[in-house]
Design an enzyme around this catalytic site. Structure first.
Site, short mmCIF file in Angstrom:
data_model
loop_
_atom_site.label_atom_id
_atom_site.label_comp_id
_atom_site.label_asym_id
_atom_site.label_seq_id
_atom_site.Cartn_x
_atom_site.Cartn_y
_atom_site.Cartn_z
N LYS A 175 64.22 20.14 0.15
CA LYS A 175 63.34 18.87 0.29
C LYS A 175 62.67 18.68 -1.29
CE LYS A 175 63.71 17.91 4.76
NZ LYS A 175 64.07 16.68 5.28
N HIS A 306 73.23 13.08 10.89
CA HIS A 306 71.65 13.64 10.63
C HIS A 306 71.41 14.60 11.96
CE1 HIS A 306 67.38 13.66 11.80
NE2 HIS A 306 67.22 14.10 10.60
#
Length: 374
Positions: A175, A306
């Site tokens: 991230k 996802h």
């Protein structure tokens, strides 16, 4: 063979707690609070002949009770229907709630029922879902996301990456989107050095950059040889994603936050991205995902669904191009079965349907249930 009919439907609202509060860029920039649970919507559909299908959808942070309420309202529409007619039944369900739209929460509520119908159909055929759809492969490349969140200290991120590789996972996603861009670059550099140049590494900004920032940081990240940069811009900035994909050497990935095939089509028509990341529960289930997959194949896009690996593994295996599937262990406590991972690949189960049964722990997390028969 006589026509079978849907005789019973059960809907369950489940709150799955997470061991650690989760923070990505949206939390660090003040847009959201840390995530502490996942709201699951489960559907079970039984037929007169004794077959049963299991489906699920989900919501993060908010929306779970709304999905459950809408599913309760529309589920009776399926009673007495032939469960084979999945596309027609999807249309029937969406029109039953047409006043609240054909995307977003309304179709996310349909997703759990739609997945249950596909699971049921595959079980009746005695086939894994991927085989029913027409598999192109027995296993799919997989990468881990859960070990690289922004709340995780970099030392722990590196340990998590090692553990993922030891489990046989073939890629690591980190991230980014920290308010201080220097922190992002330092963390990506550390993970790249730790993994080595040849190991697949992705970065995910969770929609936190504006266009100038995305161009500047995208160019800075080009040197790390990433598989992709994910959601660098607002999910609905289709033109921005397309322009960024043309400007960078690193592929651009997005799509997970879109909630219909039409929204994805608009993204594709705008000219981007390089990698499409649809989420079947968010766009209305498997029926809609198959329409989108055909569109993505037509445009020669890479595919990386996802979240929800337990479902998306089957759908990715049926995609003609070489896809990725996202490894998250978050949903594992819900199911008795575990997916097989080795050598960078996640193997399609040989069990009929999704190959999933609910664990005993689900009952303790269930907040409401609804059942209808006919």
């Amino acid at each position: 063979m006589p026509t079978d009919r849907i005789a019973r439907i059960r809907i369950d609202s489940v709150r799955l707690p997470l061991d650690t509060p989760i923070s990505d860029a949206k939390v660090l920039t003040g847009r959201q609070r840390p995530m502490t649970e996942v709201a699951m919507l489960f559907a079970r559909i039984d037929t007169e002949a004794g077959y049963a299908g299991l489906g699920f959808g989900y919501s993060k942070r908010a929306g779970g009770p709304g999905q459950y309420a809408h599913a309760r309202e529309i589920a009776p529409e399926l009673l007495g229907e032939d469960p084979n007619d999945i596309s027609r039944l999807w249309d029937k369900l969406v029109w039953a709630g047409a006043s609240v739209g054909r995307s977003g929460l309304a179709t996310q509520a349909i997703a759990a029922l739609d997945v249950a119908l596909w699971d049921l159909k595959a079980k009746r055929a005695g086939l894994p879902l991927a085989k029913l759809l027409g598999a192109h492969r027995e296993e799919v490349r997989c990468y881990n996301t859960s070990g690289g969140f922004l709340h995780t200290p970099i030392e722990q991120v590196l340990e998590n990456a090692d553990e993922a590789r030891e489990r046989g996972i073939g890629g690591i996603k980190l991230k980014v989107g920290h308010p201080d861009a220097a922190v992002d670059l330092k963390r990506v550099a550390a993970v790249r050095e730790h993994l080595g140049d040849g190991f697949p590494l992705m970065a995910d900004a969770n929609q936190q950059w504006d266009r100038p920032t995305a161009r500047r940081l995208g160019r800075a990240l080009d040197r790390f040889g990433l598989v992709w940069i994910e959601e660098p811009l607002d999910a609905y900035d289709h033109a921005g994603h397309a322009a960024l994909a043309r400007a960078l050497d690193t592929p651009v990935a997005t799509g997970e936050m879109l909630t219909s095939v039409a929204e994805h089509a608009a993204l594709i028509d705008a000219g981007g991205p390089d990698v499409l990341q649809p989420d079947a529960p968010r766009i209305g289930g498997i029926t809609q995902f198959l329409k989108l997959a055909a569109l993505a194949e037509h445009h020669r896009l890479a595919l990386a669904p996802h979240f929800a690996m337990e479902l998306h593994l089957h759908l990715a295996a049926a995609y003609p191009g070489e896809p990725w599937v996202e490894h998250f262990e978050w949903l594992e406590p819900l199911f008795n079965e575990r997916l097989e991972i080795a050598g960078g690949w996640m193997r399609v189960p040989d069990r009929p349907g999704l190959g999933l049964t609910l664990s005993d722990r689900v009952a303790g997390w269930t907040t409401d249930s609804y059942e209808v028969t006919g």
